[in-house]
Design an enzyme around this catalytic site. Structure first.
Site, PDB file in Angstrom:
ATOM      1  N   ASN A   9      81.761  48.536  28.090  1.00 40.05           N
ATOM      2  CA  ASN A   9      82.038  49.677  27.213  1.00 40.05           C
ATOM      3  C   ASN A   9      81.297  49.397  25.913  1.00 40.05           C
ATOM      4  O   ASN A   9      81.741  48.573  25.118  1.00 40.05           O
ATOM      5  CB  ASN A   9      83.547  49.801  26.971  1.00 40.05           C
ATOM      6  CG  ASN A   9      83.869  50.874  25.927  1.00 40.05           C
ATOM      7  OD1 ASN A   9      82.997  51.642  25.527  1.00 40.05           O
ATOM      8  ND2 ASN A   9      85.111  50.914  25.475  1.00 40.05           N
ATOM      9  N   TRP A  10      80.171  50.069  25.749  1.00 42.91           N
ATOM     10  CA  TRP A  10      79.335  49.790  24.567  1.00 42.91           C
ATOM     11  C   TRP A  10      79.960  50.313  23.282  1.00 42.91           C
ATOM     12  O   TRP A  10      79.523  49.961  22.207  1.00 42.91           O
ATOM     13  CB  TRP A  10      77.956  50.423  24.756  1.00 42.91           C
ATOM     14  CG  TRP A  10      77.082  49.741  25.766  1.00 42.91           C
ATOM     15  CD1 TRP A  10      77.414  48.700  26.602  1.00 42.91           C
ATOM     16  CD2 TRP A  10      75.697  50.044  26.031  1.00 42.91           C
ATOM     17  NE1 TRP A  10      76.326  48.346  27.367  1.00 42.91           N
ATOM     18  CE2 TRP A  10      75.248  49.157  27.040  1.00 42.91           C
ATOM     19  CE3 TRP A  10      74.797  50.984  25.524  1.00 42.91           C
ATOM     20  CZ2 TRP A  10      73.948  49.180  27.536  1.00 42.91           C
ATOM     21  CZ3 TRP A  10      73.498  51.011  26.020  1.00 42.91           C
ATOM     22  CH2 TRP A  10      73.083  50.107  27.013  1.00 42.91           C
ATOM     23  N   LYS A  11      80.925  51.223  23.386  1.00 39.15           N
ATOM     24  CA  LYS A  11      81.516  51.865  22.199  1.00 39.15           C
ATOM     25  C   LYS A  11      80.397  52.532  21.380  1.00 39.15           C
ATOM     26  O   LYS A  11      79.449  53.033  21.964  1.00 39.15           O
ATOM     27  CB  LYS A  11      82.331  50.840  21.408  1.00 39.15           C
ATOM     28  CG  LYS A  11      83.344  50.115  22.330  1.00 39.15           C
ATOM     29  CD  LYS A  11      84.364  49.295  21.614  1.00 39.15           C
ATOM     30  CE  LYS A  11      85.319  48.675  22.647  1.00 39.15           C
ATOM     31  NZ  LYS A  11      86.400  47.923  22.039  1.00 39.15           N
ATOM     32  N   HIS A  94      90.729  55.662  26.072  1.00 36.48           N
ATOM     33  CA  HIS A  94      90.611  54.344  25.438  1.00 36.48           C
ATOM     34  C   HIS A  94      91.538  54.275  24.216  1.00 36.48           C
ATOM     35  O   HIS A  94      91.722  55.278  23.522  1.00 36.48           O
ATOM     36  CB  HIS A  94      89.158  54.088  25.020  1.00 36.48           C
ATOM     37  CG  HIS A  94      88.928  52.670  24.631  1.00 36.48           C
ATOM     38  ND1 HIS A  94      89.248  52.180  23.392  1.00 36.48           N
ATOM     39  CD2 HIS A  94      88.454  51.610  25.340  1.00 36.48           C
ATOM     40  CE1 HIS A  94      88.968  50.883  23.348  1.00 36.48           C
ATOM     41  NE2 HIS A  94      88.487  50.515  24.519  1.00 36.48           N
ATOM     42  N   GLU A  96      91.095  53.204  21.350  1.00 32.68           N
ATOM     43  CA  GLU A  96      90.471  53.630  20.088  1.00 32.68           C
ATOM     44  C   GLU A  96      90.506  55.144  19.952  1.00 32.68           C
ATOM     45  O   GLU A  96      90.634  55.682  18.845  1.00 32.68           O
ATOM     46  CB  GLU A  96      89.030  53.087  20.019  1.00 32.68           C
ATOM     47  CG  GLU A  96      89.031  51.592  19.723  1.00 32.68           C
ATOM     48  CD  GLU A  96      87.894  50.815  20.345  1.00 32.68           C
ATOM     49  OE1 GLU A  96      86.877  51.411  20.724  1.00 32.68           O
ATOM     50  OE2 GLU A  96      88.039  49.574  20.467  1.00 32.68           O
ATOM     51  N   GLU A 166      94.352  47.568  29.032  1.00 33.57           N
ATOM     52  CA  GLU A 166      93.816  46.966  27.814  1.00 33.57           C
ATOM     53  C   GLU A 166      94.912  46.842  26.762  1.00 33.57           C
ATOM     54  O   GLU A 166      95.208  47.811  26.059  1.00 33.57           O
ATOM     55  CB  GLU A 166      92.683  47.836  27.256  1.00 33.57           C
ATOM     56  CG  GLU A 166      91.511  48.005  28.193  1.00 33.57           C
ATOM     57  CD  GLU A 166      90.216  48.280  27.447  1.00 33.57           C
ATOM     58  OE1 GLU A 166      89.252  47.563  27.700  1.00 33.57           O
ATOM     59  OE2 GLU A 166      90.187  49.185  26.594  1.00 33.57           O
ATOM     60  N   GLY A 172      88.883  43.303  20.792  1.00 32.18           N
ATOM     61  CA  GLY A 172      88.033  42.937  19.667  1.00 32.18           C
ATOM     62  C   GLY A 172      88.638  41.899  18.747  1.00 32.18           C
ATOM     63  O   GLY A 172      88.154  41.674  17.640  1.00 32.18           O
ATOM     64  N   SER A 213      88.808  41.306  24.974  1.00 28.62           N
ATOM     65  CA  SER A 213      88.191  40.000  24.726  1.00 28.62           C
ATOM     66  C   SER A 213      87.876  39.229  26.003  1.00 28.62           C
ATOM     67  O   SER A 213      87.961  38.008  26.049  1.00 28.62           O
ATOM     68  CB  SER A 213      89.070  39.158  23.789  1.00 28.62           C
ATOM     69  OG  SER A 213      89.248  39.818  22.557  1.00 28.62           O
ATOM     70  N   GLY A 234      84.019  44.931  26.134  1.00 22.84           N
ATOM     71  CA  GLY A 234      83.458  45.495  24.909  1.00 22.84           C
ATOM     72  C   GLY A 234      82.354  44.605  24.366  1.00 22.84           C
ATOM     73  O   GLY A 234      81.216  44.638  24.819  1.00 22.84           O
ATOM     74  N   GLY A 235      82.707  43.782  23.409  1.00 21.75           N
ATOM     75  CA  GLY A 235      81.745  42.939  22.698  1.00 21.75           C
ATOM     76  C   GLY A 235      80.772  42.192  23.606  1.00 21.75           C
ATOM     77  O   GLY A 235      79.559  42.175  23.348  1.00 21.75           O
TER      78      GLY A 235
HETATM   79  P1  13P Z   1      86.420  43.696  23.567  1.00 24.65           P
HETATM   80  O1  13P Z   1      85.917  43.124  24.873  1.00 24.65           O
HETATM   81  O2  13P Z   1      85.388  43.716  22.490  1.00 24.65           O
HETATM   82  O3  13P Z   1      87.713  43.059  23.159  1.00 24.65           O
HETATM   83  O4  13P Z   1      86.738  45.235  23.854  1.00 24.65           O
HETATM   84  C1  13P Z   1      87.515  45.555  24.943  1.00 24.65           C
HETATM   85  C2  13P Z   1      87.506  47.029  25.129  1.00 24.65           C
HETATM   86  O5  13P Z   1      88.047  47.761  24.336  1.00 24.65           O
HETATM   87  C3  13P Z   1      86.785  47.552  26.286  1.00 24.65           C
HETATM   88  O6  13P Z   1      87.051  48.892  26.465  1.00 24.65           O
END
Ligand code: 13P
Length: 249
Positions: A9-11, A94, A96, A166, A172, A213, A234-235
């Site tokens: 998930n590149w966000k 998500h 967010e 999640e 994050g 994470s 994510g990251g």
């Molecule tokens: P991180 O892997 O950066 O914690 O993000 C997880 C996420 O929100 C994937 O959708």
């Protein structure tokens, strides 16, 4: 039995130029993956990502979709528009979006229905906040989020749906749920789907990812758990070497 699925998930990261560099680097690194590989990118990168991954084992997903077919919804993107681009998956709900953009269990359900109706595969995100975990509300929250997300979804569609568990406190933050906690919590989600449809359907058809994470260091332990069918990353999905280590866990 359930094919593992690792999705990035590149966000809100990566311009078209950055997408070209990242995807080009990624393709050879993940070509032998046993897991299904997906990258979910910002809308503006989708066409580039689809074009570059043609003929490879990487599928492309969007990070959201609107529930209406078309109309006066300034700034929104429909399922038809994504399908036309060659997009396969779409992240829905998500945390967010729930936190910053007014996403509710009801809008999640509306988006899931719109995606399925056009042949897009939803990755439905659920998860509790730290406050909810500390308040002993994990089961209540997950049963509610899952039940609402699957409202009026036909049993035949289950195999096209992925759920991502999640925990909001692990996104994050560098804090991962322990493999046991992630596994036990995912079991709650699977049991909920089992009650809504049938235990065998939940067992055989629905893949449930862990997200929060997840990285090259902890992926092996998480993926060794029986309930965890993959990851939403994510990251660690923003650098080809890191993402490939997760994909090839
Ligand atoms: P991180 O892997 O950066 O914690 O993000 C997880 C996420 O929100 C994937 O959708």
């Amino acid at each position: 039995m359930r094919t593992p699925i690792i999705a990035g998930n590149w966000k809100m990261n990566n311009t078209i130029a950055a997408t070209k560099a990242l995807v080009t680097e990624l393709i050879p690194l993940v070509k032998d993956a046993k897991a299904e590989v997906v990258i979910c990118t910002p809308y503006t990168d989708l066409a580039t990502a689809v074009e570059l991954t043609k003929g490879t084992n990487i599928k492309v997903g969007a990070e959201n979709v609107h529930w209406a077919e078309k109309g006066a919804f300034t700034g929104e993107i429909s399922a038809d528009m994504l399908v036309e681009l060659g997009v396969t998956y779409v992240i829905i709900g998500h945390s967010e979006r729930r936190q910053y953009f007014g996403e509710t269990d009801q809008t999640v359900n509306a988006r899931v229905k719109a995606a399925l109706a056009k042949g897009l595969k939803p990755i439905i995100c659920v998860g509790e906040t730290l406050e909810e975990r500390e308040g002993g509300k994990v089961e209540e929250v997950l049963v509610r989020q899952t039940t609402e997300a699957f409202k009026d979804i036909a049993k035949e569609d289950l195999e096209n749906i992925v759920v991502a568990y999640e925990p909001v406190w692990a996104i994050g933050t560098g804090k991962t749920a322990t493999a046991e906690v992630a596994n036990d919590t995912i079991k709650i989600i699977r049991d909920t789907i089992g009650k809504l449809y049938c235990p065998k359907c939940a067992e055989e058809k629905v893949r449930i990812q862990y997200g929060g994470s997840m990285n090259p260091k902890n992926v092996k332990e998480l993926m060794a758990m029986p309930e965890i069918d993959g990851g939403l990353i994510g990251g660690a999905s923003l650098k080809a070497p890191d993402f490939s280590l997760v994909v090839n866990y």
